[in-house]
Write an enzyme that holds these catalytic residues in place. Sequence first.
Site, PDB file in Angstrom:
ATOM      1  N   ARG A  90       0.852  -1.188   0.000  1.00  4.88           N
ATOM      2  CA  ARG A  90       0.000   0.000   0.000  1.00  4.88           C
ATOM      3  C   ARG A  90       0.885   1.235   0.000  1.00  4.88           C
ATOM      4  NH1 ARG A  90      -4.723   0.419  -1.288  1.00  4.88           N
ATOM      5  NH2 ARG A  90      -5.123   2.124   0.149  1.00  4.88           N
ATOM      6  N   ASN A 106      11.096  -0.409   5.956  1.00  9.74           N
ATOM      7  CA  ASN A 106      10.554  -1.266   4.914  1.00  9.74           C
ATOM      8  C   ASN A 106      11.682  -2.085   4.323  1.00  9.74           C
ATOM      9  OD1 ASN A 106       8.704  -2.241   2.907  1.00  9.74           O
ATOM     10  ND2 ASN A 106       9.529  -0.753   1.445  1.00  9.74           N
ATOM     11  N   HIS A 108      12.731  -3.603   0.624  1.00 16.80           N
ATOM     12  CA  HIS A 108      12.385  -3.466  -0.788  1.00 16.80           C
ATOM     13  C   HIS A 108      13.343  -4.340  -1.602  1.00 16.80           C
ATOM     14  CE1 HIS A 108      10.793  -1.589  -4.381  1.00 16.80           C
ATOM     15  NE2 HIS A 108      12.029  -1.441  -4.803  1.00 16.80           N
ATOM     16  N   SER A 135      17.045  -3.924  -0.038  1.00 15.72           N
ATOM     17  CA  SER A 135      17.404  -2.779   0.798  1.00 15.72           C
ATOM     18  C   SER A 135      16.413  -2.649   1.949  1.00 15.72           C
ATOM     19  CB  SER A 135      17.337  -1.475  -0.014  1.00 15.72           C
ATOM     20  OG  SER A 135      18.114  -1.545  -1.195  1.00 15.72           O
ATOM     21  N   ASP A 144       9.529   4.346  -1.564  1.00 11.09           N
ATOM     22  CA  ASP A 144      10.831   3.653  -1.585  1.00 11.09           C
ATOM     23  C   ASP A 144      12.003   4.642  -1.634  1.00 11.09           C
ATOM     24  OD1 ASP A 144       9.464   1.196  -1.608  1.00 11.09           O
ATOM     25  OD2 ASP A 144       9.380   1.155  -3.792  1.00 11.09           O
TER      26      ASP A 144
HETATM   27  C1  GAR Z   1       9.304  -9.336  -0.590  1.00 14.78           C
HETATM   28  O1  GAR Z   1      10.179  -9.730  -1.603  1.00 14.78           O
HETATM   29  C2  GAR Z   1       9.445  -7.851  -0.317  1.00 14.78           C
HETATM   30  O2  GAR Z   1      10.765  -7.381  -0.428  1.00 14.78           O
HETATM   31  C3  GAR Z   1       8.576  -7.271  -1.387  1.00 14.78           C
HETATM   32  O3  GAR Z   1       7.471  -8.130  -1.488  1.00 14.78           O
HETATM   33  C4  GAR Z   1       7.851  -9.438  -1.058  1.00 14.78           C
HETATM   34  C5  GAR Z   1       6.934  -9.845   0.070  1.00 14.78           C
HETATM   35  O4  GAR Z   1       7.149 -11.185   0.420  1.00 14.78           O
HETATM   36  N1  GAR Z   1       8.178  -5.947  -1.054  1.00 14.78           N
HETATM   37  C6  GAR Z   1       7.905  -5.016  -1.958  1.00 14.78           C
HETATM   38  O5  GAR Z   1       7.933  -5.204  -3.148  1.00 14.78           O
HETATM   39  C7  GAR Z   1       7.534  -3.676  -1.355  1.00 14.78           C
HETATM   40  N2  GAR Z   1       7.312  -2.719  -2.376  1.00 14.78           N
HETATM   41  P1  GAR Z   1       6.707 -11.702   1.852  1.00 14.78           P
HETATM   42  O6  GAR Z   1       5.233 -11.335   2.022  1.00 14.78           O
HETATM   43  O7  GAR Z   1       6.893 -13.196   1.766  1.00 14.78           O
HETATM   44  O8  GAR Z   1       7.578 -11.051   2.888  1.00 14.78           O
END
Ligand code: GAR
Length: 189
Positions: A90, A106, A108, A135, A144
């Site tokens: 979100r 966060n 990323h 990161s 981000d």
């Molecule tokens: C992870 O790879 C995280 O870095 C990415 O989504 C995935 C969530 O996996 N986050 C983003 O892209 C944020 N913009 P998870 O639910 O298994 O932790």
Amino acid sequence: KAPLAILISGRGSNMASLLEAARAADCPYEVVLVASNNPDAPGLAFARDAGIATFAHSHKGLARADFDAIIDAELRKAGARYVALAGYMRILSEGFVAGWAGRMVNIHPSLLPLYKGLDTHGRAIAAGDAEGGCSVHLVTAELDDGEVIAQARVPIRPGDTAETLADRVLIEEHRLYPEALAAYIRDHG
Ligand code: GAR
């Protein structure tokens, strides 16, 4: 220990790595709440099974700031001092971000400032990059864009697809996030 809330939207594997790390006696945070904008997020069931309080509320039909106010109220009620976004898909309202300035992080899946937003791995491969990575960064109102506090790099191999690269980066995410968050909280109290 610093009370930590985790926000998820889906699978929750990064959340699980934070929960696992929090079990260590010397971990500087304890997880007081896992909250989600997606009532069907698989990570919620995982958290409940681990004995963690959960909260879910769909964002659908709500203005962004109104939805964020609902989440914010739950975080405050749970006594959170820090917030970790873990696959929380979100965009956050300015007011919400301001209320957690310096205390919301966060993870990323790119080597920021490269590839903000979505499809990070596909874009890194298409650009011919030699490496990808992840990161951990402070959250600001700009997507981000906050200060990077830790990164991990992985090689991009010939034949890699967005999926194979994502799998390799995810292993690093699970190691990096708990470690970077613990270091940040030790430094900031
Ligand atoms: C992870 O790879 C995280 O870095 C990415 O989504 C995935 C969530 O996996 N986050 C983003 O892209 C944020 N913009 P998870 O639910 O298994 O932790």
